[in-house]
Design a protein around this motif. Structure first.
Motif, PDB file in Angstrom:
ATOM      1  N   GLY A  39       0.814  -1.210   0.000  1.00 16.02           N
ATOM      2  CA  GLY A  39       0.000   0.000   0.000  1.00 16.02           C
ATOM      3  C   GLY A  39       0.848   1.262   0.000  1.00 16.02           C
ATOM      4  O   GLY A  39       0.515   2.242  -0.661  1.00 16.02           O
ATOM      5  N   ALA A  40       1.957   1.218   0.714  1.00 10.94           N
ATOM      6  CA  ALA A  40       2.827   2.393   0.804  1.00 10.94           C
ATOM      7  C   ALA A  40       3.495   2.692  -0.527  1.00 10.94           C
ATOM      8  O   ALA A  40       3.742   3.852  -0.845  1.00 10.94           O
ATOM      9  CB  ALA A  40       3.889   2.179   1.885  1.00 10.94           C
ATOM     10  N   HIS A  95       7.557  -2.637 -11.756  1.00  8.65           N
ATOM     11  CA  HIS A  95       7.641  -3.827 -10.910  1.00  8.65           C
ATOM     12  C   HIS A  95       6.741  -3.662  -9.698  1.00  8.65           C
ATOM     13  O   HIS A  95       6.558  -2.559  -9.182  1.00  8.65           O
ATOM     14  CB  HIS A  95       9.069  -4.044 -10.416  1.00  8.65           C
ATOM     15  CG  HIS A  95      10.035  -4.351 -11.509  1.00  8.65           C
ATOM     16  ND1 HIS A  95      11.273  -4.847 -11.270  1.00  8.65           N
ATOM     17  CD2 HIS A  95       9.956  -4.250 -12.860  1.00  8.65           C
ATOM     18  CE1 HIS A  95      11.914  -5.024 -12.399  1.00  8.65           C
ATOM     19  NE2 HIS A  95      11.134  -4.656 -13.381  1.00  8.65           N
ATOM     20  N   TRP A  96       6.241  -4.793  -9.209  1.00  8.30           N
ATOM     21  CA  TRP A  96       5.453  -4.794  -7.985  1.00  8.30           C
ATOM     22  C   TRP A  96       6.341  -4.368  -6.817  1.00  8.30           C
ATOM     23  O   TRP A  96       7.524  -4.673  -6.773  1.00  8.30           O
ATOM     24  CB  TRP A  96       4.905  -6.195  -7.719  1.00  8.30           C
ATOM     25  CG  TRP A  96       4.289  -6.283  -6.378  1.00  8.30           C
ATOM     26  CD1 TRP A  96       3.016  -5.986  -6.051  1.00  8.30           C
ATOM     27  CD2 TRP A  96       4.926  -6.666  -5.173  1.00  8.30           C
ATOM     28  NE1 TRP A  96       2.815  -6.166  -4.721  1.00  8.30           N
ATOM     29  CE2 TRP A  96       3.988  -6.572  -4.143  1.00  8.30           C
ATOM     30  CE3 TRP A  96       6.214  -7.053  -4.839  1.00  8.30           C
ATOM     31  CZ2 TRP A  96       4.262  -6.873  -2.831  1.00  8.30           C
ATOM     32  CZ3 TRP A  96       6.498  -7.347  -3.523  1.00  8.30           C
ATOM     33  CH2 TRP A  96       5.531  -7.260  -2.538  1.00  8.30           C
ATOM     34  N   GLY A  97       5.755  -3.708  -5.863  1.00 12.25           N
ATOM     35  CA  GLY A  97       6.468  -3.380  -4.636  1.00 12.25           C
ATOM     36  C   GLY A  97       7.403  -2.201  -4.801  1.00 12.25           C
ATOM     37  O   GLY A  97       7.065  -1.209  -5.394  1.00 12.25           O
ATOM     38  N   GLY A  98       8.590  -2.345  -4.293  1.00 10.01           N
ATOM     39  CA  GLY A  98       9.556  -1.259  -4.287  1.00 10.01           C
ATOM     40  C   GLY A  98       9.987  -0.998  -2.865  1.00 10.01           C
ATOM     41  O   GLY A  98       9.672  -1.757  -1.949  1.00 10.01           O
ATOM     42  N   GLY A  99      10.701   0.072  -2.671  1.00 13.55           N
ATOM     43  CA  GLY A  99      11.154   0.444  -1.333  1.00 13.55           C
ATOM     44  C   GLY A  99      10.404   1.657  -0.835  1.00 13.55           C
ATOM     45  O   GLY A  99       9.991   2.509  -1.622  1.00 13.55           O
ATOM     46  N   TYR A 100      10.241   1.743   0.468  1.00 16.77           N
ATOM     47  CA  TYR A 100       9.522   2.867   1.076  1.00 16.77           C
ATOM     48  C   TYR A 100      10.202   3.223   2.381  1.00 16.77           C
ATOM     49  O   TYR A 100      10.648   2.353   3.123  1.00 16.77           O
ATOM     50  CB  TYR A 100       8.060   2.479   1.349  1.00 16.77           C
ATOM     51  CG  TYR A 100       7.304   3.516   2.137  1.00 16.77           C
ATOM     52  CD1 TYR A 100       6.781   4.641   1.519  1.00 16.77           C
ATOM     53  CD2 TYR A 100       7.131   3.386   3.506  1.00 16.77           C
ATOM     54  CE1 TYR A 100       6.094   5.599   2.236  1.00 16.77           C
ATOM     55  CE2 TYR A 100       6.446   4.341   4.239  1.00 16.77           C
ATOM     56  CZ  TYR A 100       5.929   5.444   3.602  1.00 16.77           C
ATOM     57  OH  TYR A 100       5.259   6.400   4.319  1.00 16.77           O
ATOM     58  N   ASP A 101      10.284   4.530   2.652  1.00 13.17           N
ATOM     59  CA  ASP A 101      10.856   4.988   3.914  1.00 13.17           C
ATOM     60  C   ASP A 101      10.106   6.240   4.359  1.00 13.17           C
ATOM     61  O   ASP A 101       9.720   7.069   3.533  1.00 13.17           O
ATOM     62  CB  ASP A 101      12.350   5.296   3.749  1.00 13.17           C
ATOM     63  CG  ASP A 101      12.997   5.678   5.065  1.00 13.17           C
ATOM     64  OD1 ASP A 101      12.803   4.955   6.068  1.00 13.17           O
ATOM     65  OD2 ASP A 101      13.696   6.717   5.116  1.00 13.17           O
TER      66      ASP A 101
END
Length: 143
Positions: A39-40, A95-101
């Protein structure tokens, strides 16, 4: 003898219940993390896809408007257009997802997309994004 069997049986039941609860907690935590990070990064992925769609459509003004201020200060609009026109994207797959901060209220994300170019060639590019006033913007190396 009877009492020791009863204790062993009770101990087995307690250990089994504890093991089942531990597995449920781990699976639940993993599923929760999956849904949180999905979701993020969903909105950041959508912003990346919109940026690439603008590039593909030749709408370079709209794509440029999706850049963060720091990146716009490094690329004036004419030089940005020149770079894009040298290697025009014709399709992409985010791409699905990824990074989040989220550090001290500053939200950032990284999203990777496979990009195909006019004249052939395909590569993966990781986009860095920053959320500014509720909108995800492309930062870093935009292309």
């Amino acid at each position: 003898m009877e009492q020791s069997r009863s204790r062993r049986s009770s101990a087995k039941i307690v250990l089994t219940v504890i093991a089942v609860l531990a597995v449920l907690c781990c699976c639940g935590g993993g599923a929760g993390a999956f849904f949180f990070f999905n979701g993020a990064t969903k909105a950041a992925g959508e912003a990346t896809s919109a940026f690439l769609t603008d590039l593909q459509a030749g709408n370079l003004t709209a794509a440029y408007d999706r850049l963060c201020d720091a990146t716009r200060s490094r690329y004036e609009q004419p030089s940005f257009a020149e770079v894009v026109n040298r290697r025009k994207p014709v399709s992409h797959d985010v791409h699905w997802g990824g990074g989040y901060d989220n550090s001290n209220g500053r939200e950032t994300a990284s999203i990777t997309a496979d990009i195909s170019y006019a004249g052939g060639g395909r590569d993966a590019h990781t986009f860095q994004l920053t959320k500014d006033a509720g909108t995800w913007e492309i930062c870093g190396d935009p292309y």
